[in-house]
Design an enzyme around this catalytic site. Structure first.
Site, PDB file in Angstrom:
ATOM      1  N   GLY A   1     -11.244   2.816   1.518  1.00  0.00           N
ATOM      2  CA  GLY A   1     -10.711   3.294   2.782  1.00  0.00           C
ATOM      3  C   GLY A   1     -11.805   3.794   3.699  1.00  0.00           C
TER       4      GLY A   1
ATOM      5  N   GLU B   1      -4.079   2.212  -7.164  1.00  0.00           N
ATOM      6  CA  GLU B   1      -4.395   3.322  -6.261  1.00  0.00           C
ATOM      7  C   GLU B   1      -3.593   4.553  -6.677  1.00  0.00           C
ATOM      8  OE1 GLU B   1      -3.250   2.661  -2.222  1.00  0.00           O
ATOM      9  OE2 GLU B   1      -1.209   2.102  -2.765  1.00  0.00           O
TER      10      GLU B   1
ATOM     11  N   HIS C   1       0.846  -1.195   0.000  1.00  0.00           N
ATOM     12  CA  HIS C   1       0.000   0.000   0.000  1.00  0.00           C
ATOM     13  C   HIS C   1       0.881   1.243   0.000  1.00  0.00           C
ATOM     14  CE1 HIS C   1      -2.923   3.007   1.332  1.00  0.00           C
ATOM     15  NE2 HIS C   1      -3.878   2.168   0.955  1.00  0.00           N
TER      16      HIS C   1
END
EC number: 5.3.1.1
Length: 265
Positions: free
Chosen positions: A247, A187, A118
């Site tokens: 999220g 992302e 991430h």
């Protein structure tokens, strides 16, 4: 296709798209990040499960929660359709790695998925493509399904480096990684937690480019970046997008329930 010895520069790596074998699964994952105590997690789940009564059976629902919530949710999720996920994992089975959690520890708790690479791990905790690759291979060796995160910064996008940066990440991250047990999340870093969402058509374009670099075109590829109940239908209408990594909108049962119950346009 990522060929043998893809450890060098991008121009040393050959890519070729394979042939699709069928319909790709839809993977809708919530990433709680550093939120919720055990008590709050159980309260969330009690309400959230009610949101799944009419959720289509072809949608994989995943909750990636803090380590401290794994044990209690493992018990609470038993017998439900929700899969348990972690937010990181070390590459060693055991050893002098203070503060780390190993793959066998996650497996023992019933974890099925684990987020790896991430952008917040890369930015704040020094994760590199080399350590991401180690974690990916370790997770898979214990039967865990990694959710590999890749994406560009605002500066890289402005400089026209989106594709080159992501392709380089893939070339290094996926060395010796089994692409039949993998989820990838695109992302765009500039869209995470900012309220700025990448245009759905642009996200679809980039995800299509990511898919073109894989030897298994059936790898599910998610979009992650300010996903919410208002934009989920438009996001999931895009043909290359196979799910979302959510999220803040995954912290409330109703909003995450609306996301997993998106309405195809």
């Amino acid at each position: 296709m990522i060929r043998d010895n893809p450890c060098g520069t991008l121009d040393q790596v050959k890519f070729r798209r394979g042939k699709s074998r069928g319909v790709r699964p839809k993977v809708l994952a919530g990433n709680w990040k550093m939120h919720k105590t055990q008590q709050e997690a159980v309260a969330f789940l009690q309400e959230f499960l009610g949101e799944l009564v009419d959720t289509p059976s072809d949608r994989e629902v995943v909750l990636c929660v803090p380590y401290t919530c794994l044990s209690v949710l493992s018990k609470s999720l038993h017998g439900t359709r929700v899969k348990l996920g972690a937010q990181n994992v070390h590459w060693a089975d055991q050893g002098a790695f203070t503060g780390e959690i190993s793959p066998p520890m996650l497996v023992e708790l019933g974890v099925r998925y684990v987020i790896i690479g991430h952008s917040e791990r890369r930015q704040y905790f020094g994760e590199t493509d080399a350590t991401v690759n180690q974690r990916l291979r370790a997770a898979q060796s214990h039967g865990l399904t990694p959710i590999l995160c890749v994406g560009e910064t605002k500066a890289q996008r402005a400089a026209g480096e989106t594709e080159n940066h992501i392709f380089q990440q893939l070339a290094l991250d996926l060395v010796d990684v089994d692409q039949t047990n993998l989820v990838i999340a695109y992302e765009p870093i500039w869209a995470i937690g900012t309220g700025d969402t990448c245009e759905e058509t642009e996200a679809n374009r980039v995800i299509g480019l990511i898919r073109s670099q894989l030897h298994n075109p059936d790898v599910p590829i998610q979009y992650g970046g300010s996903v919410n109940a208002n934009n989920i239908d438009a996001i999931m209408a895009q043909p290359e997008i196979d799910g979302v990594l959510v999220g803040g909108a995954s912290l409330q049962p109703q909003s995450f329930g609306r996301i997993v119950n998106y309405k195809p346009l």
